[in-house]
Write a protein that holds these residues in place. Structure first.
Motif, PDB file in Angstrom:
ATOM      1  N   LEU A 199       1.045  -1.500   0.009  1.00  0.00           N
ATOM      2  CA  LEU A 199      -0.049  -0.050  -0.099  1.00  0.00           C
ATOM      3  C   LEU A 199       0.852   0.853   0.510  1.00  0.00           C
ATOM      4  CD1 LEU A 199      -3.036   1.356   0.327  1.00  0.00           C
ATOM      5  CD2 LEU A 199      -2.479   1.032   3.089  1.00  0.00           C
ATOM      6  N   VAL A 200       0.953   1.967  -0.852  1.00  0.00           N
ATOM      7  CA  VAL A 200       1.624   2.959  -1.454  1.00  0.00           C
ATOM      8  C   VAL A 200       0.322   4.005  -0.690  1.00  0.00           C
ATOM      9  CG1 VAL A 200       2.828   4.247  -2.603  1.00  0.00           C
ATOM     10  CG2 VAL A 200       3.742   2.462  -2.523  1.00  0.00           C
ATOM     11  N   THR A 201       0.929   4.972   0.170  1.00  0.00           N
ATOM     12  CA  THR A 201      -0.150   6.231   0.539  1.00  0.00           C
ATOM     13  C   THR A 201       0.036   7.057   1.512  1.00  0.00           C
ATOM     14  OG1 THR A 201      -2.275   6.293   1.267  1.00  0.00           O
ATOM     15  CG2 THR A 201      -0.942   5.034   2.874  1.00  0.00           C
ATOM     16  N   HIS A 202      -0.675   8.566   1.106  1.00  0.00           N
ATOM     17  CA  HIS A 202       0.064   9.604   2.356  1.00  0.00           C
ATOM     18  C   HIS A 202      -0.874   9.824   2.851  1.00  0.00           C
ATOM     19  CE1 HIS A 202      -1.803  11.778  -1.266  1.00  0.00           C
ATOM     20  NE2 HIS A 202      -2.416  12.328  -0.573  1.00  0.00           N
ATOM     21  N   GLU A 203      -2.325   8.804   2.954  1.00  0.00           N
ATOM     22  CA  GLU A 203      -3.450   8.662   4.249  1.00  0.00           C
ATOM     23  C   GLU A 203      -2.595   8.653   5.321  1.00  0.00           C
ATOM     24  OE1 GLU A 203      -6.418   9.594   3.068  1.00  0.00           O
ATOM     25  OE2 GLU A 203      -6.568   9.275   5.384  1.00  0.00           O
ATOM     26  N   ALA A 204      -2.963   9.270   6.653  1.00  0.00           N
ATOM     27  CA  ALA A 204      -2.564   9.750   7.635  1.00  0.00           C
ATOM     28  C   ALA A 204      -2.876   7.709   8.251  1.00  0.00           C
ATOM     29  CB  ALA A 204      -2.446  10.609   8.906  1.00  0.00           C
TER      30      ALA A 204
END
Ligand SMILES: Nc1ncnc2c1ncn2[C@@H]1O[C@H](COP(=O)(O)OP(=O)(O)O)[C@@H](O)[C@H]1O
Ligand SMILES: [Mg+2]
Length: 223
Positions: A199-204
């Motif tokens: 999972l690549v994400t900038h969702e905290a």
């Protein structure tokens, strides 16, 4: 199912003052574990998508190797690699993807249509659309969908063949809190069934669903 990368790097041709190439991913080793959600965070431009596409068999590294169950991905010919990817890997790409001439249901079934039968998978496709909350849009054309709805179609499509490995590049972009939660829960559940999820994400809020978290910074992966 084991996915392992040895010393992979990616240089893009981009002339700068001091060099003709730009190293988006610096040589790194990586291993993806079954049954776990592995998260990679990091600011925009740090090389996350480049790394994900190399691991997914979609972008040949400038150096190094990627092994899937001991098979060196980039030593396979195009057909072998496509078939292996279709069978074992589901990708949720960044941005909006989908064939606009097809309905949502047909798009979800597209990976199955490439090598054979789709009728057996129709109920699974509908189930997945239910899980991502767009069951009522099964017969809609892609052009009628919002960005968030297209994204959820892409998630169902990535899972249709029940792949061993799921690569998700910012899968909750364009989603509201409720759907973000639903998607992250679905990915976590998929991992709990023994699959590997990257999972690549900038969702905290994604952190609470991850078993392992890396940060990417200027092409390097930090623990
Ligand atoms: N095809 C390409 N050609 C040249 N540079 C690229 C290409 N794709 C990505 N880059 C550059 O590589 C860096 C890393 O990009 P990317 O992997 O998309 O980062 P992230 O997903 O972390 O935002 C960025 O500076 C981007 O501009
Ligand atoms: Mg990216």
């Amino acid at each position: 199912m084991i996915l392992k990368a040895e010393s992979i790097s990616k240089k893009y041709y981009r002339p700068t003052k001091n060099a003709s190439h730009f190293e988006a991913v610096k040589a790194l080793d990586f291993e993806l574990e079954s049954g776990k959600v592995t998260e990679i965070t990091g600011r925009s431009g740090s090389g996350k998508s480049t790394l994900l596409y190399m691991l997914a068999g979609l972008l040949k590294p400038s150096s190094g190797k990627v092994f899937l169950d001991g098979k060196d991905l980039y030593s396979l010919n195009d057909e072998e690699l496509s078939r292996l990817r279709n069978e074992k890997i589901g990708v949720i790409p960044q941005g909006q993807t989908g064939l606009f001439a097809l309905t949502v249901l047909e798009n979800v079934l597209a990976p199955a249509a490439i090598y054979g039968e789709t009728s057996l998978l129709e109920s699974r496709a509908k189930e997945l659309l239910e899980k991502v909350g767009i069951a009522d849009l099964a017969d809609a054309k892609m052009t009628e969908l919002s960005g968030g709805e297209m994204r959820r179609m892409a998630i169902a499509r990535a899972l249709i063949l029940d792949p061993e490995i799921i690569f998700a590049d910012e899968p909750t972009d364009d989603l509201d809190d409720e759907n973000t939660k639903a998607v992250l829960e679905l990915l976590q559940k998929t991992a709990r069934k023994g699959k590997s999820v990257l999972l690549v994400t900038h969702e905290a809020s994604a952190e609470q669903y991850a078993d392992k978290i890396y940060r990417m910074d200027a092409g390097s992966l930090l623990n």
